[in-house]
Design a protein around this motif. Sequence first.
Motif, PDB file in Angstrom:
ATOM      1  N   TRP A   1      -0.734   5.470   1.361  1.00 37.12           N
ATOM      2  CA  TRP A   1      -1.048   6.823   1.789  1.00 37.12           C
ATOM      3  C   TRP A   1      -1.840   6.768   3.091  1.00 37.12           C
ATOM      4  O   TRP A   1      -2.677   5.885   3.283  1.00 37.12           O
TER       5      TRP A   1
ATOM      6  N   TYR B   1      -3.465  -3.495   5.149  1.00 36.52           N
ATOM      7  CA  TYR B   1      -3.527  -2.632   3.972  1.00 36.52           C
ATOM      8  C   TYR B   1      -2.148  -2.198   3.479  1.00 36.52           C
ATOM      9  O   TYR B   1      -2.010  -1.772   2.330  1.00 36.52           O
TER      10      TYR B   1
ATOM     11  N   ASP C   1      -3.972   2.836  -2.973  1.00 28.12           N
ATOM     12  CA  ASP C   1      -4.122   3.351  -4.342  1.00 28.12           C
ATOM     13  C   ASP C   1      -4.680   4.769  -4.385  1.00 28.12           C
ATOM     14  O   ASP C   1      -4.891   5.322  -5.456  1.00 28.12           O
ATOM     15  N   ARG C   2      -4.935   5.347  -3.247  1.00 26.69           N
ATOM     16  CA  ARG C   2      -5.490   6.691  -3.087  1.00 26.69           C
ATOM     17  C   ARG C   2      -6.888   6.802  -3.705  1.00 26.69           C
ATOM     18  O   ARG C   2      -7.384   7.892  -3.955  1.00 26.69           O
TER      19      ARG C   2
ATOM     20  N   THR D   1      -3.214  14.509   4.008  1.00 24.00           N
ATOM     21  CA  THR D   1      -2.798  13.279   3.338  1.00 24.00           C
ATOM     22  C   THR D   1      -1.295  13.265   3.160  1.00 24.00           C
ATOM     23  O   THR D   1      -0.712  14.237   2.665  1.00 24.00           O
TER      24      THR D   1
ATOM     25  N   SER E   1      -4.749   3.916   2.518  1.00 20.50           N
ATOM     26  CA  SER E   1      -5.067   3.477   1.161  1.00 20.50           C
ATOM     27  C   SER E   1      -3.789   3.040   0.465  1.00 20.50           C
ATOM     28  O   SER E   1      -2.697   3.591   0.715  1.00 20.50           O
TER      29      SER E   1
ATOM     30  N   GLN F   1      -9.394   3.839  -2.929  1.00 22.25           N
ATOM     31  CA  GLN F   1     -10.186   3.146  -1.921  1.00 22.25           C
ATOM     32  C   GLN F   1      -9.537   3.366  -0.559  1.00 22.25           C
ATOM     33  O   GLN F   1      -8.394   2.962  -0.329  1.00 22.25           O
ATOM     34  N   TRP F   2     -10.273   4.006   0.341  1.00 26.83           N
ATOM     35  CA  TRP F   2      -9.746   4.341   1.666  1.00 26.83           C
ATOM     36  C   TRP F   2     -10.392   3.452   2.722  1.00 26.83           C
ATOM     37  O   TRP F   2     -11.597   3.203   2.686  1.00 26.83           O
ATOM     38  N   HIS F   3      -9.580   2.998   3.670  1.00 25.59           N
ATOM     39  CA  HIS F   3     -10.036   2.132   4.754  1.00 25.59           C
ATOM     40  C   HIS F   3      -9.882   2.877   6.078  1.00 25.59           C
ATOM     41  O   HIS F   3      -8.806   3.391   6.385  1.00 25.59           O
TER      42      HIS F   3
ATOM     43  N   GLN G   1      -7.459   7.166   8.068  1.00 28.17           N
ATOM     44  CA  GLN G   1      -7.692   6.239   6.970  1.00 28.17           C
ATOM     45  C   GLN G   1      -6.377   5.901   6.275  1.00 28.17           C
ATOM     46  O   GLN G   1      -5.400   6.655   6.340  1.00 28.17           O
TER      47      GLN G   1
END
Length: 653
Positions: free
Chosen positions: A522, A514, A484-485, A447, A482, A487-489, A480
């Motif tokens: 992130w 995003y 906000d760390r 990450t 995110s 909710q990951w897409h 992925q």
Amino acid sequence: LDRIKQAVMEHGAVATCYCASSSYMQNYIQYQPPYTDDPPNHSVAIIGWNDNLPTQAPEPGAWICKNSWGEGWGLNGFFHISYWDKWCGRENFMGAVSFANVEYMDYERVYHHDYHGWRDTFTLPARVMNAFEATGNHYITAYSFFTADDSVECNAGFFSGFDGTAPQGPLGGQESFHRYRGFHTVELEQPFEVCTGDSVYFVMEFSRGGYPYDRTADVPVLLGASYRVIVESSASPGESYYHHGGGWHDFYGCSENPYPETGNFCLKLLGLDRGIRVSPAGDAVFQGEPGGPFSPDSHVWTMEFVGGAPGTYQVDVQQADWLDVAGELQGVVNPGQTVQFTASLTDEAGSLAPGVYTAKVEFLDSSGGNAENRVILVVGETGMVYGWNMDVNPGWDASGEWQWGIPQGHGGAYGNPDPASGFTGTNAYGYNLWGDYGPVMGEEYLTTEAIDCTGLTGVQLRYRRWLGVQGAGSDRAAVQVSADRAQWHTVWENGPGETADGDWVLRVADISGYADGQPQVWLRWVMGPSDDLREYCGWNLDDVEIWALGSFSVDPEQVPGSLEVVVSGANPASSSSSLHCSVPASGLLTVTVFDIAGREVRTVFQGHAPAGGLTIPLVLSDHAGNRLPAGVYPVVARMDGLSAVSRIVVLGR
């Protein structure tokens, strides 16, 4: 002597070894008489010779050698070894190896049991055999082996079965002659196919010299070592056999082997994945201003079919009005035949609004193989906003076996092994840089720190990838994003077939939905979960970049007249911030953080910078990833003889 001289002239330095002892060295001339017993313990490089130099030997002549002990030793680091030394140019196991102008081998699959190569020679049998089980649909095109003597006639045979008394079902065979002992690779005149689960028995007969094999080895000759070094190997029943006394015997447990449960013969099968292959790999990227023109004009893929019989193929193009793919999109292709397809943009591309557009092109064959390529259309001027070339550790949050460093080229039990270096430079971020990922593992993440995308539109992630992973449903790899760390897409994950990169591949992901305008973004790369079946080399990453629309649209009047660096993010800061460099002309830029005593803490950027400027993420840690203590840290930017300094204040915890 002449062979070594010729090799020095044609290829450069030649590795050799000798016994480093004051008993054999006089005036930096080495000579160990042949009747002595001391083993070799040091490796050096032959770089030249002197046929007339008197030595301690009965006859003149010596190699000019370069040692590794520095200029303070010997003749400014050099010395001589007599032509007639016991070990120099004669001992075939111990040597130093370096690589220059390396080319990756032409084979995607290597079937072997000898993990360390030639460690001993078996002289008892008349023939030897290795048994292999196919791990996929492969096309065997070559084989390799060692010979232990000069002038050896070799007879190789390949069979589909073995009933305990004789190999059955011939698949082919070939004879060859090798003038010098050593390692040989022979291309098959008639390659053959194997399918998943098939057995292949590789029989080899030599006219002389015995059969090299791998085993656990005792290496008590390391210079200065006061202890033994055991190089462990392993074997299992049913892998290697030898023919003696009228029958075949399993080499596992053979009493002639000093380590009887560790030996396997040095016989390898080399091949390719059966099916279609498409080059170049990676994404095709078109780019231009709204309305066009776009560059390049077109992108050409070449498809080749690997196999022993013709196959059918089909090319599926995702519906995208702005993309056209020309060529024969379905048909029959013969082994070795190539077919070309050309991707180009339609007039519809000129009506697209600024943004990033993606289309997928799949190449499918009748055996179930497939290759997926993507076409990326970038409308509007883009440029790199952030970049991590992995020359220095970016200090990202790494769980499990994620690590930064030099990939070792190991692994490849299935798929391909890891690379031996990064795409640019030596370092990369990878999952287990020393080989394959493990079985029955959970999700492990790499990450990034928070990335400031305020004011950016059309944000893209670009990176170089070398990935090996089993198909979805068995093992998983994903990318992925995110804001906000929490909710990951997922912007990419592996599909149903295996992913087995054999080279660095450029990947582009549109993350604008995003990341655009977000103050904190992130990214993370996912490895796992995995099942308990096949294990691959996993992720390797290099040259990770964030690109965005308009990031380098600089009015000529706004190009700075000198190099400047300022802290554009938090200052004082506790964990991360950012820098902005104003750049008068494009070129190589280096940005380094120092402590107040002038010691280098970390290089945060080293790479090409465009005229105008760029923003650089700043993680407040040193090269080893340790958080910086509270204090004031100078930041120095250097470019083409110019330099600029700023300062950042790091807060305590």
